[in-house]
Design a protein around this motif. Structure first.
Motif, PDB file in Angstrom:
ATOM      1  N   ALA A 103      -5.076  11.461  -1.552  1.00  0.00           N
ATOM      2  CA  ALA A 103      -6.321  10.709  -1.457  1.00  0.00           C
ATOM      3  C   ALA A 103      -6.211   9.599  -1.333  1.00  0.00           C
ATOM      4  O   ALA A 103      -6.796   8.754  -0.442  1.00  0.00           O
ATOM      5  N   MET A 104      -5.294   8.697  -2.109  1.00  0.00           N
ATOM      6  CA  MET A 104      -5.000   7.215  -2.017  1.00  0.00           C
ATOM      7  C   MET A 104      -4.453   6.953  -0.796  1.00  0.00           C
ATOM      8  O   MET A 104      -4.689   5.851  -0.094  1.00  0.00           O
ATOM      9  N   ILE A 105      -3.419   7.713  -0.369  1.00  0.00           N
ATOM     10  CA  ILE A 105      -2.991   7.388   1.029  1.00  0.00           C
ATOM     11  C   ILE A 105      -3.907   7.646   2.200  1.00  0.00           C
ATOM     12  O   ILE A 105      -4.085   6.524   2.958  1.00  0.00           O
ATOM     13  N   ALA A 106      -4.875   8.474   2.091  1.00  0.00           N
ATOM     14  CA  ALA A 106      -5.791   8.663   2.897  1.00  0.00           C
ATOM     15  C   ALA A 106      -6.780   7.466   2.896  1.00  0.00           C
ATOM     16  O   ALA A 106      -7.305   6.998   4.029  1.00  0.00           O
ATOM     17  N   ALA A 107      -7.305   7.223   1.899  1.00  0.00           N
ATOM     18  CA  ALA A 107      -8.281   6.126   1.409  1.00  0.00           C
ATOM     19  C   ALA A 107      -7.566   4.651   1.849  1.00  0.00           C
ATOM     20  O   ALA A 107      -8.638   3.863   2.354  1.00  0.00           O
ATOM     21  N   ALA A 108      -6.414   4.540   1.937  1.00  0.00           N
ATOM     22  CA  ALA A 108      -5.649   3.251   2.219  1.00  0.00           C
ATOM     23  C   ALA A 108      -5.609   3.067   3.897  1.00  0.00           C
ATOM     24  O   ALA A 108      -5.309   2.086   4.161  1.00  0.00           O
ATOM     25  N   GLY A 109      -5.951   4.331   4.340  1.00  0.00           N
ATOM     26  CA  GLY A 109      -5.821   4.237   5.941  1.00  0.00           C
ATOM     27  C   GLY A 109      -4.382   4.234   6.476  1.00  0.00           C
ATOM     28  O   GLY A 109      -4.277   3.717   7.592  1.00  0.00           O
ATOM     29  N   ILE A 110      -3.489   4.997   5.735  1.00  0.00           N
ATOM     30  CA  ILE A 110      -2.095   4.777   6.321  1.00  0.00           C
ATOM     31  C   ILE A 110      -1.537   6.383   6.345  1.00  0.00           C
ATOM     32  O   ILE A 110      -2.283   7.127   5.741  1.00  0.00           O
ATOM     33  N   ALA A 138       8.446  14.809  -6.570  1.00  0.00           N
ATOM     34  CA  ALA A 138       9.593  15.053  -7.346  1.00  0.00           C
ATOM     35  C   ALA A 138      10.552  13.782  -7.463  1.00  0.00           C
ATOM     36  O   ALA A 138      11.209  13.699  -8.753  1.00  0.00           O
ATOM     37  N   HIS A 139      10.517  12.706  -6.733  1.00  0.00           N
ATOM     38  CA  HIS A 139      11.051  11.593  -7.010  1.00  0.00           C
ATOM     39  C   HIS A 139       9.928  10.646  -6.716  1.00  0.00           C
ATOM     40  O   HIS A 139      10.038   9.675  -5.777  1.00  0.00           O
ATOM     41  N   PRO A 140       9.398   9.870  -7.872  1.00  0.00           N
ATOM     42  CA  PRO A 140       8.227   9.011  -7.674  1.00  0.00           C
ATOM     43  C   PRO A 140       8.751   7.579  -7.291  1.00  0.00           C
ATOM     44  O   PRO A 140       7.986   6.905  -6.756  1.00  0.00           O
ATOM     45  N   VAL A 141       9.984   7.622  -7.241  1.00  0.00           N
ATOM     46  CA  VAL A 141      10.476   6.161  -6.851  1.00  0.00           C
ATOM     47  C   VAL A 141      10.411   6.202  -5.326  1.00  0.00           C
ATOM     48  O   VAL A 141      10.338   4.910  -4.853  1.00  0.00           O
ATOM     49  N   LEU A 142      10.228   7.206  -4.741  1.00  0.00           N
ATOM     50  CA  LEU A 142       9.709   7.156  -3.167  1.00  0.00           C
ATOM     51  C   LEU A 142       8.381   6.808  -2.985  1.00  0.00           C
ATOM     52  O   LEU A 142       8.180   6.357  -1.605  1.00  0.00           O
ATOM     53  N   ILE A 143       7.602   6.693  -3.762  1.00  0.00           N
ATOM     54  CA  ILE A 143       6.140   6.155  -3.662  1.00  0.00           C
ATOM     55  C   ILE A 143       6.115   4.426  -3.458  1.00  0.00           C
ATOM     56  O   ILE A 143       6.448   4.036  -4.495  1.00  0.00           O
ATOM     57  N   ASN A 144       5.717   4.073  -2.266  1.00  0.00           N
ATOM     58  CA  ASN A 144       5.886   2.584  -2.143  1.00  0.00           C
ATOM     59  C   ASN A 144       4.665   2.268  -3.014  1.00  0.00           C
ATOM     60  O   ASN A 144       3.694   2.838  -3.353  1.00  0.00           O
ATOM     61  N   ARG A 145       4.985   0.861  -3.518  1.00  0.00           N
ATOM     62  CA  ARG A 145       3.935   0.362  -4.665  1.00  0.00           C
ATOM     63  C   ARG A 145       3.892  -1.036  -4.070  1.00  0.00           C
ATOM     64  O   ARG A 145       4.609  -1.863  -3.294  1.00  0.00           O
ATOM     65  N   PRO A 146       2.580  -1.750  -4.591  1.00  0.00           N
ATOM     66  CA  PRO A 146       1.712  -0.813  -5.551  1.00  0.00           C
ATOM     67  C   PRO A 146       0.550  -0.517  -4.758  1.00  0.00           C
ATOM     68  O   PRO A 146      -0.279  -1.102  -3.857  1.00  0.00           O
ATOM     69  N   PHE A 147       0.022   0.700  -5.156  1.00  0.00           N
ATOM     70  CA  PHE A 147      -1.419   1.013  -4.537  1.00  0.00           C
ATOM     71  C   PHE A 147      -2.300   0.615  -5.714  1.00  0.00           C
ATOM     72  O   PHE A 147      -2.190   0.375  -6.789  1.00  0.00           O
ATOM     73  N   VAL A 148      -3.445   0.037  -5.159  1.00  0.00           N
ATOM     74  CA  VAL A 148      -4.595  -0.438  -5.800  1.00  0.00           C
ATOM     75  C   VAL A 148      -5.935   0.121  -5.316  1.00  0.00           C
ATOM     76  O   VAL A 148      -6.179   0.427  -4.227  1.00  0.00           O
ATOM     77  N   VAL A 149      -6.483   0.651  -6.217  1.00  0.00           N
ATOM     78  CA  VAL A 149      -7.943   1.298  -6.129  1.00  0.00           C
ATOM     79  C   VAL A 149      -8.816   0.607  -6.910  1.00  0.00           C
ATOM     80  O   VAL A 149      -8.892   0.473  -8.072  1.00  0.00           O
ATOM     81  N   THR A 150     -10.015   0.141  -6.015  1.00  0.00           N
ATOM     82  CA  THR A 150     -11.018  -0.719  -6.590  1.00  0.00           C
ATOM     83  C   THR A 150     -12.394   0.043  -6.023  1.00  0.00           C
ATOM     84  O   THR A 150     -12.153   0.987  -5.201  1.00  0.00           O
ATOM     85  N   ASP A 151     -13.594  -0.484  -6.485  1.00  0.00           N
ATOM     86  CA  ASP A 151     -14.718  -0.032  -6.280  1.00  0.00           C
ATOM     87  C   ASP A 151     -15.005  -0.349  -4.680  1.00  0.00           C
ATOM     88  O   ASP A 151     -15.683   0.298  -3.861  1.00  0.00           O
ATOM     89  N   SER A 152     -14.148  -1.573  -4.307  1.00  0.00           N
ATOM     90  CA  SER A 152     -14.307  -1.642  -2.627  1.00  0.00           C
ATOM     91  C   SER A 152     -13.232  -1.259  -1.712  1.00  0.00           C
ATOM     92  O   SER A 152     -13.155  -1.386  -0.598  1.00  0.00           O
ATOM     93  N   GLY A 153     -12.441  -0.278  -2.268  1.00  0.00           N
ATOM     94  CA  GLY A 153     -11.404   0.531  -1.475  1.00  0.00           C
ATOM     95  C   GLY A 153     -10.312   0.571  -2.078  1.00  0.00           C
ATOM     96  O   GLY A 153      -9.853   0.474  -3.398  1.00  0.00           O
ATOM     97  N   THR A 154      -9.351   0.963  -1.377  1.00  0.00           N
ATOM     98  CA  THR A 154      -7.957   1.658  -1.791  1.00  0.00           C
ATOM     99  C   THR A 154      -6.739   0.859  -0.722  1.00  0.00           C
ATOM    100  O   THR A 154      -7.068   0.866   0.593  1.00  0.00           O
TER     101      THR A 154
END
Length: 134
Positions: free
Chosen positions: A45-52, A86-102
């Motif tokens: 959901a975060m990836i989709a909400a970020a539009g990537i 399985a390997h969270p280090v593969l998740i690019n960072r940082p993701f930020v979620v606010t009331d105005s978007g992700t």
């Protein structure tokens, strides 16, 4: 405003993003995603909400990306998500979620797109000044 940052304290971009959020007067929920990774649905959901795309959310540097063969174009988004979980280090960072978007906040000032306007400029760790200019 509510905000959540999926944070890695060892990452300068993540530290700058967290500091920018706090500079905006917001105390975010901080999730150290290497210790407490998101659930599959939450990550998707975060990836989709970020539009990537899922591939855009993969971190390559300093990860098992190459060893796992994740550059294979035949891999599906589901397979890539499996690897990230399985390997969270593969998740690019940082993701930020606010009331105005992700956003995936690379560079850190991308977070300004989903924060209230800054009233004072902010100086990043490397000395670069971002935000309000007067």
């Amino acid at each position: 405003m509510d905000a959540t940052i999926f944070h890695n304290p060892a990452c300068g971009t993540s530290r700058n993003t967290l500091a920018l959020i706090r500079h905006a007067g917001i105390e975010p929920t901080v999730i150290e995603y290497l210790r407490d990774p998101p659930l599959r649905g939450q990550l998707s959901a975060m990836i989709a909400a970020a539009g990537i795309g899922v591939r855009d959310a993969l971190r390559r540097k300093g990860t098992p990306y190459d060893a796992l063969g994740l550059d294979d174009p035949a891999l599906t988004d589901d397979q890539l998500l499996d690897a990230m979980l399985a390997h969270p280090v593969l998740i690019n960072r940082p993701f930020v979620v606010t009331d105005s978007g992700t956003r995936l906040c690379r560079p850190s000032e991308v977070v300004l797109e989903i924060l209230p306007p800054l009233t004072q400029p902010f100086t990043k760790e490397d000395g670069e000044v971002v935000g309000a200019t007067g």
